[in-house]
Design a protein around this motif. Structure first.
Motif, PDB file in Angstrom:
ATOM      1  N   ARG A 190      54.806  77.926   2.598  1.00 21.94           N
ATOM      2  CA  ARG A 190      56.238  78.781   2.796  1.00 21.94           C
ATOM      3  C   ARG A 190      57.441  78.109   2.143  1.00 21.94           C
ATOM      4  O   ARG A 190      58.131  77.773   1.991  1.00 21.94           O
ATOM      5  N   GLU A 191      56.459  77.314   0.650  1.00 24.82           N
ATOM      6  CA  GLU A 191      56.949  77.017  -0.193  1.00 24.82           C
ATOM      7  C   GLU A 191      56.974  77.567  -1.522  1.00 24.82           C
ATOM      8  O   GLU A 191      56.994  77.375  -2.461  1.00 24.82           O
ATOM      9  N   TYR A 192      55.921  78.570  -1.612  1.00 21.57           N
ATOM     10  CA  TYR A 192      56.515  79.268  -3.107  1.00 21.57           C
ATOM     11  C   TYR A 192      57.833  79.921  -3.190  1.00 21.57           C
ATOM     12  O   TYR A 192      58.626  80.552  -2.145  1.00 21.57           O
ATOM     13  N   ARG A 193      58.404  79.271  -4.358  1.00 21.13           N
ATOM     14  CA  ARG A 193      59.556  79.940  -4.621  1.00 21.13           C
ATOM     15  C   ARG A 193      59.492  79.773  -6.640  1.00 21.13           C
ATOM     16  O   ARG A 193      59.287  79.808  -7.102  1.00 21.13           O
ATOM     17  N   ALA A 194      59.934  80.840  -6.247  1.00 24.28           N
ATOM     18  CA  ALA A 194      59.874  82.339  -8.351  1.00 24.28           C
ATOM     19  C   ALA A 194      60.845  81.196  -8.656  1.00 24.28           C
ATOM     20  O   ALA A 194      62.097  81.918  -7.904  1.00 24.28           O
ATOM     21  N   ARG A 195      60.665  80.790  -9.697  1.00 21.93           N
ATOM     22  CA  ARG A 195      61.784  79.611 -10.447  1.00 21.93           C
ATOM     23  C   ARG A 195      61.611  79.687 -12.174  1.00 21.93           C
ATOM     24  O   ARG A 195      60.067  79.641 -12.299  1.00 21.93           O
ATOM     25  N   ALA A 196      62.008  79.842 -12.422  1.00 26.96           N
ATOM     26  CA  ALA A 196      62.161  79.575 -14.486  1.00 26.96           C
ATOM     27  C   ALA A 196      63.519  78.819 -15.259  1.00 26.96           C
ATOM     28  O   ALA A 196      64.911  78.960 -14.891  1.00 26.96           O
ATOM     29  N   GLY A 197      63.004  78.632 -16.142  1.00 27.92           N
ATOM     30  CA  GLY A 197      64.973  78.693 -17.260  1.00 27.92           C
ATOM     31  C   GLY A 197      65.315  77.364 -17.742  1.00 27.92           C
ATOM     32  O   GLY A 197      66.244  77.458 -18.043  1.00 27.92           O
TER      33      GLY A 197
ATOM     34  N   LYS B 143      65.463  80.276  -9.583  1.00 22.13           N
ATOM     35  CA  LYS B 143      65.019  81.773  -8.434  1.00 22.13           C
ATOM     36  C   LYS B 143      65.397  82.511  -9.892  1.00 22.13           C
ATOM     37  O   LYS B 143      65.968  82.998 -10.567  1.00 22.13           O
ATOM     38  N   SER B 144      64.014  83.031  -9.139  1.00 20.57           N
ATOM     39  CA  SER B 144      63.454  84.093 -10.344  1.00 20.57           C
ATOM     40  C   SER B 144      63.600  85.238  -9.733  1.00 20.57           C
ATOM     41  O   SER B 144      62.637  85.471  -8.674  1.00 20.57           O
ATOM     42  N   SER B 145      62.740  86.384 -10.539  1.00 16.66           N
ATOM     43  CA  SER B 145      61.726  87.363  -9.604  1.00 16.66           C
ATOM     44  C   SER B 145      60.469  86.900  -9.336  1.00 16.66           C
ATOM     45  O   SER B 145      59.474  86.462 -10.456  1.00 16.66           O
ATOM     46  N   PRO B 146      59.797  87.777  -8.362  1.00 21.70           N
ATOM     47  CA  PRO B 146      58.983  87.394  -8.238  1.00 21.70           C
ATOM     48  C   PRO B 146      57.727  87.147  -8.869  1.00 21.70           C
ATOM     49  O   PRO B 146      56.684  86.520  -9.466  1.00 21.70           O
ATOM     50  N   MET B 147      57.549  88.124  -9.765  1.00 18.57           N
ATOM     51  CA  MET B 147      57.383  88.387 -10.589  1.00 18.57           C
ATOM     52  C   MET B 147      56.820  87.150 -11.974  1.00 18.57           C
ATOM     53  O   MET B 147      56.103  86.753 -12.658  1.00 18.57           O
ATOM     54  N   VAL B 148      57.656  86.858 -12.313  1.00 19.74           N
ATOM     55  CA  VAL B 148      57.968  85.413 -13.094  1.00 19.74           C
ATOM     56  C   VAL B 148      56.965  84.563 -12.431  1.00 19.74           C
ATOM     57  O   VAL B 148      56.546  83.738 -13.124  1.00 19.74           O
ATOM     58  N   GLY B 149      56.781  84.034 -11.114  1.00 20.55           N
ATOM     59  CA  GLY B 149      55.493  83.147 -10.934  1.00 20.55           C
ATOM     60  C   GLY B 149      54.201  83.644 -10.116  1.00 20.55           C
ATOM     61  O   GLY B 149      53.528  82.759 -10.841  1.00 20.55           O
ATOM     62  N   ALA B 150      55.126  85.269 -10.531  1.00 20.45           N
ATOM     63  CA  ALA B 150      53.346  85.339 -10.736  1.00 20.45           C
ATOM     64  C   ALA B 150      52.249  85.562 -12.277  1.00 20.45           C
ATOM     65  O   ALA B 150      50.557  86.116 -11.255  1.00 20.45           O
ATOM     66  N   VAL B 151      52.628  85.084 -12.813  1.00 16.04           N
ATOM     67  CA  VAL B 151      51.968  85.449 -14.047  1.00 16.04           C
ATOM     68  C   VAL B 151      51.177  84.957 -14.700  1.00 16.04           C
ATOM     69  O   VAL B 151      49.975  85.067 -14.685  1.00 16.04           O
ATOM     70  N   MET B 152      50.968  83.591 -14.054  1.00 18.70           N
ATOM     71  CA  MET B 152      50.392  83.056 -14.140  1.00 18.70           C
ATOM     72  C   MET B 152      48.985  82.540 -13.283  1.00 18.70           C
ATOM     73  O   MET B 152      47.974  82.575 -13.755  1.00 18.70           O
TER      74      MET B 152
END
Lengths: 364, 72
Positions: free
Chosen positions: A79-86, A153-162
């Motif tokens: 439970r450490e998956y966090r979509a984040r960026a910026g 925090k960002s959309s899950p898609m941001v974390g899924a790209v890589m």
């Protein structure tokens, strides 16, 4: 289990495991002293995609994909998956770019510097000294208030790209489509043609990605924490990696002592030092070594993903513009644009270190 | 009690900022640090333990962590 991974024994066990597995990958077919080199393997991926045309270093390395997958699995399970960026993405892209330029002047990232030393390559000593000096300069900037600003925090898609990019690369490796352009390119000779079975390499990398995500293993962070806080936690893992690879190299008969004639290496110590000085500074300013950036991008960090993309583009530039190290760089005529690129990179990093102040950590 | 917001800051800034405040913390004093990743939670906890402080970690509904650090 989390308590074990956070303990001193946890990080030492993980360092040992990485050293043993990296050395084993060499035994299974990966290039000598290059069991796992994040910079070299991202450079091979850049070559396979045609971002550079150095025919000896083109392969879709499953180790890079496995690192991201393993870290993502660990982050999701715990439970450490966090979509984040910026957090200053374009700066992070260029830090990745120059980190790669510097690493390829030496011909290896911090991981390979350790593996080269464990294989008896004395040139790695100067590279590790350069790395430590680069990280030390980064620490000075951090103490002066250097800060790339907050991610959000960002959309899950941001974390899924890589992870999705890595899935696409894995499919390319499995399917090996035949295109009239020749892409994807695969070396038929040189280091790019040397690799372990892709499923074995992928499996080992998933395991490493998993345990490295849990322990926050980071080669740059190890040096930084010692300089900044006299904290030897991460360093104990790095020393364990070195020890693990060293012992396995002795067992496998892979250790060859000396400076001259080392595999995929050169003996120009100024370039070995200078290349890793730049790489160390760029890693310190970006907050993680190249492996750590892959693990972070697996746990949803879009900024780390941008750094990884910067490294892959940097590899394309380094080979297209002849800045990467060559086996015979002691003759200044063979130096190419490497020293100039390192100087430009150092100027960029110093200006970033002096000017980026981000948002001060506020009292809530 | 002072509260430090280290959300979104990348490594090693949560630790660096927390350390500045811990140096000023007198015996029995408390500091709350707000972080949003497992890495920052673990690193700040390790720093506090190394400094001889007690740490209590609480996860919020927003998947963030509040670390309550008490100087012994």
């Amino acid at each position: 289990m989390n308590r074990f991974f956070q303990s001193r024994w946890g990080i030492v066990s993980v360092g040992l495991a990485i050293g043993i597995l990296a050395s084993t990958l060499q035994k299974l077919g990966n290039p000598k002293n290059m069991g796992i080199c994040v910079a070299c393997f991202e450079r091979d991926i850049a070559g396979s995609l045609g971002l550079h045309r150095a025919s000896a270093v083109q392969y879709l390395r499953p180790e890079i994909m496995g690192f991201v997958f393993g870290a993502m699995i660990a982050a999701l399970l715990f439970r450490e998956y966090r979509a984040r960026a910026g957090s200053a993405p374009v700066i992070r892209f260029m830090l990745g770019f120059f980190a790669m330029v510097g690493a390829l002047v030496f011909l290896g990232c911090p991981w390979r510097a350790l593996l080269r030393l464990a294989g008896g390559d004395g040139n790695a000593i100067l590279a590790l000294a350069g790395l430590a000096c680069g990280v030390g300069i980064g620490v000075i900037f951090i103490k002066r208030g250097y800060n790339l600003g907050r991610s959000r925090k960002s959309s899950p898609m941001v974390g899924a790209v890589m992870p999705l990019i890595m899935l696409g690369l894995l499919l390319l490796l499995i399917i090996k489509p035949v295109l009239s352009t020749g892409a994807p390119f695969f070396s038929t000779e040189g280091p790019g043609s040397q690799h372990a079975n892709y499923l074995v390499a992928l499996g080992i990398a998933v395991v490493i990605g998993f345990i490295a995500q849990r322990t926050r293993f980071c080669t740059m962070g190890a040096i930084r924490d010692v300089i900044l806080m006299r904290d030897f936690h991460l360093m104990s893992g790095v020393v364990a990696l070195l020890a693990g690879a060293f012992v396995m190299n002795l067992i496998y008969g892979q250790a060859h002592w000396g400076f001259a004639g080392q595999p995929v290496a050169h003996t120009n110590q100024l370039l070995n030092f200078g290349g890793m000085l730049l790489a160390g500074l760029a890693f310190a300013l970006a907050g993680g070594c190249p492996g750590r950036q892959l693990f972070l991008s697996g746990e949803g960090d879009g900024d780390a993903a941008i750094f990884v993309l910067g490294m892959i583009v940097g590899a394309g530039f380094a080979h297209n513009f002849g800045t990467a190290g060559t086996p015979y760089p002691n003759n200044p005529a063979n130096w190419g644009w490497g020293p100039a690129a390192v100087l430009v990179g150092l100027v960029f990093c110093v200006v970033v270190g002096l000017t980026m102040r981000g948002e001060a950590p506020a009292k809530a | 009690m002072e509260r430090l917001d280290c959300r979104g800051l990348s490594c090693p800034l949560p630790v660096v900022e927390t350390r500045k405040y811990l140096e000023k913390l007198s015996s029995g004093g408390k500091l709350e640090v707000l972080v949003d990743t497992g890495t920052a939670r673990d690193n700040v906890s390790r720093l506090a333990a190394r400094e001889g402080c007690q740490v209590e970690v609480r996860e919020t509904e927003n998947e963030e962590f509040i670390l309550t650090i008490t100087r012994k």
